[in-house]
Each structure stands twice: as structure tokens, then as C-alpha cells.
Design a protein around this motif. Sequence first.
Motif, PDB file in Angstrom:
ATOM      1  N   LYS A  57       0.912  -1.236   0.015  1.00 55.79           N
ATOM      2  CA  LYS A  57      -0.005   0.059  -0.030  1.00 55.79           C
ATOM      3  C   LYS A  57       0.852   1.187   0.021  1.00 55.79           C
ATOM      4  O   LYS A  57       0.451   2.270  -0.523  1.00 55.79           O
ATOM      5  N   ALA A  58       1.979   1.242   0.527  1.00 52.69           N
ATOM      6  CA  ALA A  58       2.999   2.424   0.683  1.00 52.69           C
ATOM      7  C   ALA A  58       3.637   2.701  -0.783  1.00 52.69           C
ATOM      8  O   ALA A  58       3.628   3.607  -1.066  1.00 52.69           O
ATOM      9  N   LEU A  59       3.802   1.587  -1.242  1.00 51.76           N
ATOM     10  CA  LEU A  59       4.415   1.747  -2.796  1.00 51.76           C
ATOM     11  C   LEU A  59       3.255   2.083  -3.747  1.00 51.76           C
ATOM     12  O   LEU A  59       3.627   3.016  -4.556  1.00 51.76           O
ATOM     13  N   ASP A  60       2.204   1.827  -3.447  1.00 50.06           N
ATOM     14  CA  ASP A  60       0.783   2.189  -4.424  1.00 50.06           C
ATOM     15  C   ASP A  60       0.428   3.667  -4.131  1.00 50.06           C
ATOM     16  O   ASP A  60       0.105   4.107  -4.878  1.00 50.06           O
ATOM     17  N   ASP A  61       0.700   3.993  -3.014  1.00 45.43           N
ATOM     18  CA  ASP A  61       0.393   5.397  -2.549  1.00 45.43           C
ATOM     19  C   ASP A  61       1.127   6.631  -3.580  1.00 45.43           C
ATOM     20  O   ASP A  61       0.719   7.405  -3.761  1.00 45.43           O
ATOM     21  N   VAL A  62       2.589   5.925  -3.658  1.00 43.47           N
ATOM     22  CA  VAL A  62       3.521   7.079  -4.541  1.00 43.47           C
ATOM     23  C   VAL A  62       3.381   6.740  -5.981  1.00 43.47           C
ATOM     24  O   VAL A  62       4.238   7.375  -6.637  1.00 43.47           O
ATOM     25  N   MET A  63       2.724   5.601  -6.327  1.00 43.06           N
ATOM     26  CA  MET A  63       3.091   5.151  -7.753  1.00 43.06           C
ATOM     27  C   MET A  63       1.892   5.858  -8.687  1.00 43.06           C
ATOM     28  O   MET A  63       1.749   5.307  -9.521  1.00 43.06           O
ATOM     29  N   ASN A  64       0.997   6.833  -8.426  1.00 40.15           N
ATOM     30  CA  ASN A  64       0.351   7.362  -9.275  1.00 40.15           C
ATOM     31  C   ASN A  64       1.060   8.244 -10.160  1.00 40.15           C
ATOM     32  O   ASN A  64       2.030   8.612  -9.868  1.00 40.15           O
ATOM     33  N   ALA A  65       0.161   8.554 -11.182  1.00 42.50           N
ATOM     34  CA  ALA A  65       1.023   9.327 -12.313  1.00 42.50           C
ATOM     35  C   ALA A  65       1.453  10.928 -11.920  1.00 42.50           C
ATOM     36  O   ALA A  65       2.183  11.325 -12.104  1.00 42.50           O
ATOM     37  N   GLN A  66       0.518  11.249 -10.965  1.00 45.54           N
ATOM     38  CA  GLN A  66       0.759  12.597 -10.728  1.00 45.54           C
ATOM     39  C   GLN A  66       2.244  12.932  -9.625  1.00 45.54           C
ATOM     40  O   GLN A  66       3.207  13.664  -9.853  1.00 45.54           O
ATOM     41  N   LYS A  67       2.476  11.805  -8.695  1.00 49.95           N
ATOM     42  CA  LYS A  67       3.614  12.036  -7.855  1.00 49.95           C
ATOM     43  C   LYS A  67       4.745  11.407  -8.729  1.00 49.95           C
ATOM     44  O   LYS A  67       5.979  11.856  -8.619  1.00 49.95           O
ATOM     45  N   MET A  68       4.628  10.373  -9.703  1.00 54.71           N
ATOM     46  CA  MET A  68       5.725   9.867 -10.234  1.00 54.71           C
ATOM     47  C   MET A  68       6.209  10.922 -11.458  1.00 54.71           C
ATOM     48  O   MET A  68       7.466  10.905 -11.792  1.00 54.71           O
ATOM     49  N   GLY A  69       5.379  11.856 -11.865  1.00 55.66           N
ATOM     50  CA  GLY A  69       5.813  12.916 -12.641  1.00 55.66           C
ATOM     51  C   GLY A  69       6.317  14.089 -11.993  1.00 55.66           C
ATOM     52  O   GLY A  69       7.399  14.810 -12.545  1.00 55.66           O
ATOM     53  N   ASN A  70       5.576  14.635 -10.872  1.00 54.48           N
ATOM     54  CA  ASN A  70       5.886  15.817 -10.322  1.00 54.48           C
ATOM     55  C   ASN A  70       6.989  15.659  -9.058  1.00 54.48           C
ATOM     56  O   ASN A  70       7.620  16.557  -8.752  1.00 54.48           O
ATOM     57  N   GLN A  71       6.910  14.366  -8.474  1.00 53.88           N
ATOM     58  CA  GLN A  71       7.731  14.152  -7.257  1.00 53.88           C
ATOM     59  C   GLN A  71       8.320  13.018  -7.344  1.00 53.88           C
ATOM     60  O   GLN A  71       8.198  11.977  -6.646  1.00 53.88           O
ATOM     61  N   PRO A  72       9.536  12.773  -8.358  1.00 54.27           N
ATOM     62  CA  PRO A  72      10.330  11.558  -8.447  1.00 54.27           C
ATOM     63  C   PRO A  72      10.908  11.237  -7.100  1.00 54.27           C
ATOM     64  O   PRO A  72      11.450  10.153  -6.722  1.00 54.27           O
ATOM     65  N   GLU A  73      11.388  12.486  -6.535  1.00 48.81           N
ATOM     66  CA  GLU A  73      12.208  12.233  -5.307  1.00 48.81           C
ATOM     67  C   GLU A  73      11.370  11.253  -3.971  1.00 48.81           C
ATOM     68  O   GLU A  73      12.007  10.774  -3.319  1.00 48.81           O
ATOM     69  N   LEU A  74       9.973  11.616  -4.076  1.00 49.28           N
ATOM     70  CA  LEU A  74       9.155  11.032  -3.238  1.00 49.28           C
ATOM     71  C   LEU A  74       9.150   9.337  -3.530  1.00 49.28           C
ATOM     72  O   LEU A  74       9.219   8.666  -2.714  1.00 49.28           O
ATOM     73  N   VAL A  75       9.014   9.080  -4.770  1.00 53.21           N
ATOM     74  CA  VAL A  75       9.119   7.921  -5.295  1.00 53.21           C
ATOM     75  C   VAL A  75      10.024   6.997  -4.808  1.00 53.21           C
ATOM     76  O   VAL A  75      10.309   6.061  -4.384  1.00 53.21           O
ATOM     77  N   VAL A  76      11.382   7.803  -5.191  1.00 56.24           N
ATOM     78  CA  VAL A  76      12.695   7.004  -4.985  1.00 56.24           C
ATOM     79  C   VAL A  76      12.972   6.870  -3.370  1.00 56.24           C
ATOM     80  O   VAL A  76      13.562   5.952  -2.890  1.00 56.24           O
ATOM     81  N   ALA A  77      12.508   7.873  -2.621  1.00 59.26           N
ATOM     82  CA  ALA A  77      12.503   7.792  -1.032  1.00 59.26           C
ATOM     83  C   ALA A  77      11.803   6.532  -0.757  1.00 59.26           C
ATOM     84  O   ALA A  77      12.321   5.792   0.194  1.00 59.26           O
ATOM     85  N   VAL A  78      10.309   6.229  -1.036  1.00 60.68           N
ATOM     86  CA  VAL A  78       9.899   4.997  -0.577  1.00 60.68           C
ATOM     87  C   VAL A  78      10.564   3.669  -1.302  1.00 60.68           C
ATOM     88  O   VAL A  78      10.753   2.834  -0.313  1.00 60.68           O
ATOM     89  N   ILE A  79      11.119   3.652  -2.525  1.00 58.74           N
ATOM     90  CA  ILE A  79      11.795   2.779  -2.774  1.00 58.74           C
ATOM     91  C   ILE A  79      13.049   2.250  -1.906  1.00 58.74           C
ATOM     92  O   ILE A  79      13.396   1.359  -1.698  1.00 58.74           O
ATOM     93  N   THR A  80      13.885   3.442  -1.764  1.00 59.86           N
ATOM     94  CA  THR A  80      15.139   3.193  -0.844  1.00 59.86           C
ATOM     95  C   THR A  80      14.550   2.717   0.438  1.00 59.86           C
ATOM     96  O   THR A  80      15.399   1.746   1.072  1.00 59.86           O
ATOM     97  N   ASP A  81      13.749   3.156   1.026  1.00 60.22           N
ATOM     98  CA  ASP A  81      13.142   2.509   2.429  1.00 60.22           C
ATOM     99  C   ASP A  81      12.773   1.054   2.267  1.00 60.22           C
ATOM    100  O   ASP A  81      13.309   0.241   3.215  1.00 60.22           O
ATOM    101  N   LEU A  82      12.076   0.763   1.212  1.00 57.69           N
ATOM    102  CA  LEU A  82      11.738  -0.666   0.863  1.00 57.69           C
ATOM    103  C   LEU A  82      12.918  -1.639   0.775  1.00 57.69           C
ATOM    104  O   LEU A  82      13.021  -2.901   1.190  1.00 57.69           O
ATOM    105  N   LEU A  83      13.931  -0.912   0.023  1.00 60.87           N
ATOM    106  CA  LEU A  83      15.215  -1.653  -0.074  1.00 60.87           C
ATOM    107  C   LEU A  83      16.088  -1.955   1.291  1.00 60.87           C
ATOM    108  O   LEU A  83      16.373  -3.250   1.425  1.00 60.87           O
TER     109      LEU A  83
END
Length: 535
Positions: free
Chosen positions: A381-407
Motif C-alpha cells: 500500500k505504501a508503494l501504491d500510494d506513491v506510484m500514481n501518475a501525478q507523484k511519479m511525474g512531479n515528485q520523483p524524489e518521493l517515489v525514490v525515497a519510498v523505494i529506498t526505504d523498502l530496499l
Amino acid sequence: MQNSFLPLNTRRFQQRSQVETPDTVYWDRLAEPEILKEHNTIDYLDFSPTDPDNFVVTCSVRVQIYNLVTMLVVNNLSRFQKTAYGATFRQDGRLLAAGDEEGHVKLFDTTSRNILRLFKGHTAPVHRTFFTADKLQLASFGDDKSVRLWDVANEKVVQTYEDTHTDYVRAGAMHPQAGHMFVSGGYDGKINLYDTRAETAVQRTLDHGAPVESMLFLPNGSIFVSAGGSQVRVWDLISGCRLLTMMSQHHKTVTCLRLGSDGRRLLSGGLDRHVKIYDVSTYKTVKTLTYPNAVVSMAVANGDQAVVAGMVDGLVSIRRMMVDSKPSHLKKIRADSARKYFRSKKRTNNTQEVDHTIKDRVKGPGLKYYDVHLRMFNHKKALDDVMNAQKMGNQPELVVAVITDLLHRGSLGKALTGRQEAVYVRFIDFICNHLGESRFMRPLMMAARTVMDVFEQQLVAYSQKLMKALQRLSLAMQEEVRLTAELMRMKGAVDMLIGISMDNSEVVHKPTYVEAKTPMMHPSEAAQNYVVLVE
């Protein structure tokens, strides 16, 4: 337990607004400006080559030499009937030349303030005058569309170039080593290169594209720079005056050019109230200085001791390079000492022992949805929350931060397992789009490897759309590998060139002049008879 969970840190992946470089640190040492007020526009500024504490200010009908330390007038050269223009020192600092609105060029002795020579020939105001490298001749650039070369000793014109420009000539520069070469720039947008030895004096004619306001040569003499309009252009003299680069960092007219850091930095001032500092090795902007009004003239002291800027409203801004041991920064030293004294006194007065000190609570930001899911270990659910089109286009650092935490948690694979193909395609496209950014490269490469591990564990048939996404990921990886190999080869070549240059010990020095002891120059008859009429 709930209050101990910290929100996800996304600031480390955000793009920095300004990267701190050695140049920004160096030029930030310029102190707060000290202001001189003149009653008219500051036409020209120039530092004495032999005494870096003295600089000349050309304003209205006066040419004044100021002392940088005392901020007082050392010499006042007021022998002008009308407006004076472009007072410049000779290379030895003993003589000073200035043009005026009458069309005259006057040569002054900086110590006695006497007019030694009076050059007459221009029929319109003379805005710029410069000495040749051998110090024997003087070039003048006038509004009568002509350029004249004068002999300093006998007060006669050597050459006259009248048909080279079709508009005012208000810019020029002398070659720093060859006394027979110089350039002129006019309001017709043309730049002329002169060689006094040749039969045809004008060797090249270049097009700047806008009225030329200022020109200069780099210390080695192989490159010259022109400024006009909102552009600064760099020309290579060796390769047939080829245009090397063009800089458009100003959004209004560029009015003046100067060299700093012994020729390693180029400064340009403009009507947009900015002074841009460029690295001459890359011609990239390394620092911007802002002033309260339009900058029309500028001078830089030897060793960057001070940057002086003249403005259109008559203000002269003097910014000295900050050195704590100098008397000019005594106030700063005293303030720091007083601050340390009061701190130590406060610390010694508080002698009562305490068990513990309660710090003020700082209310942190509230948890976002992905923070709540991460706290509850709902990784999908955490990954789903940041993987919407708006956040992936305007806030890539937010998506990478969640990916890094999951790693870091070792849960990215579990969060990607059992997904629909559309989610995989969107995740792979995000990796392909941002893999080339250095701030995201490491976590996204690890994320790509995790995706491949997930596909390896799921031995099922994939659709054509997913296969194309995997092919795009493969091509993106290959491109990054190719680019890295190319950069490594380039780095090796640059390291080799630097090593060769250091072995040869090729150091660019300022041109030196063999000075012969010349007898003292006496005023000419025309200079003695010149009288300033006071109305």
C-alpha cells in the motif's frame, strides 16, 4: 510507539537550488559594499597597475583618483571643459589618458596632475582611450565613427581609420603582448581587428549582432571577448577569429567587461543590476553579484582585493575581499569577540547544579499516507500510494525515497510480487525515465535488479506490452554502461593532458615589459596653452 516513528526523509533526493562550489565560497568572501556618491553616471572605472589601492573614477567633467583604503580623493583631474570619458592608466601607472565631449584626448601625469599632451583630431566625443602594449602609442575611439592611433612622444596622429565603422565607436581593446594589434567595436554591431604593420589595416570584420559596449583580450592574447545587447561573445584570434562561444546570462544590455583572478575569471556587468562571473576555461557562470541599480562600469583590483562597480545613478559600490586581519573588518572582529565573551560569562554565572534540562519540544510534520503504511508494514500500500501518475511525474524524489526505504527493509521484492502487468510497466518506465539522474542512479539500479529477481521467480507467460517494457529497461541499462565507459575514457584523456602540462611546467604569466629609463615627460605647447573656461 506511535510517536517514535519518524516521517520518511525525502529532502536528500531533492534537487539542490544552488550547489556550493569553490567559486561561490571564494566570492562570498566579498564584504558588504561601501558606497561613494557622485552626481552623475559613472562612465568608467580603472585600477592603477602599480598601486592597487588607487582607482580612477570618470564622472561628468571630473576624473578623480580615489584611495581604496581611505575612500578619499588622492588626485582631482578637473581640466575638462565638457564631459570626460574613459580615463585609463598606462601599464606603468605614471600616465593617465581620457577623452572628452569636445573630441580631445588628454594625457595627464598622475603625480603632478598636469596635462602633458593634448591630442586633437576627432570631430565628436571620444569615449574610450587605451595604451598599446609598448606604451609608446595611444588609441582613441570616437563618436565620429573613426579610430585614431597617436604617438605619445610627439603628440601626432600615426594612423586614422575613418571608414571602418558606420556608427559610434565606443569600445575597443589593445592586444596585451603585440603593440601593433587591437580591436574596435561600434554601435553598428561590427568588430574590426587591426594590424598596423599590414597594408590593409583591418584584417577581419566580425558581426556581434548588437551595438558593442565593451571589449577585452585575455592575458595570453589569443582570445578576445565582446559585449553588446544581452550577449557576451568569445572569439578565437588564432583560428581566424572563430566564434568560440556565446553567453546570454543577462536579460538586459551588457555594459562592461573585466578580468579577475589573474585572468582566470571573466566578469560582465549589465543594466539588469547583475555582475556575472564566468570561468574562462568552461565559460560557465560560477557566481552572480547583485547591485541596487544598473551597472554601467566596473573594475577589479589586482588579486581580487576589491570589486568596484559604477551605477547609472552615480553610486560607486566598493566590495573588498574579506580578510579578518585587515583594519576594514575591525568591527566584525570586535563583534565576534564580544559575542564569545558574553557567552562565556553567561556560562560561568550559571553555577547552580541541575539534574537534567528539558528541551523545548519541536512539533514535527504529520505523517503522510505512505508513512502510515510503512509504520504498519503495509509495504504494497505504501508503494501504491506513491506510484500514481501525478507523484511519479512531479515528485520523483518521493517515489525514490519510498523505494529506498523498502530496499533497506528488504521488502521491495515482496511489494512487487503478485502485481498486475500495468503496475510492472509503470514501475519499469519510471526506472527508465530517471535512471540517468545521478541522485537516483544507485537506488534505481538496485530496484531494477529486484524487478528481475521477481520475474525470475514467476515462471509465467508475459504479454507483449510487458516484454517491450523489459526491452526498454535493457536498452536504458546498456546506454548507461556506454555513457559511463565514454566518460571514463574522457577522464583518462583529460588526466593525461593535465599530467603533460604539469610536467612541462607551462605557466601563463602576465606579459612583462623591459622598461628603459626615459626622461621625464614635459607638457607640450598645446597642453600648456589649454585653458578651461568657467561660465
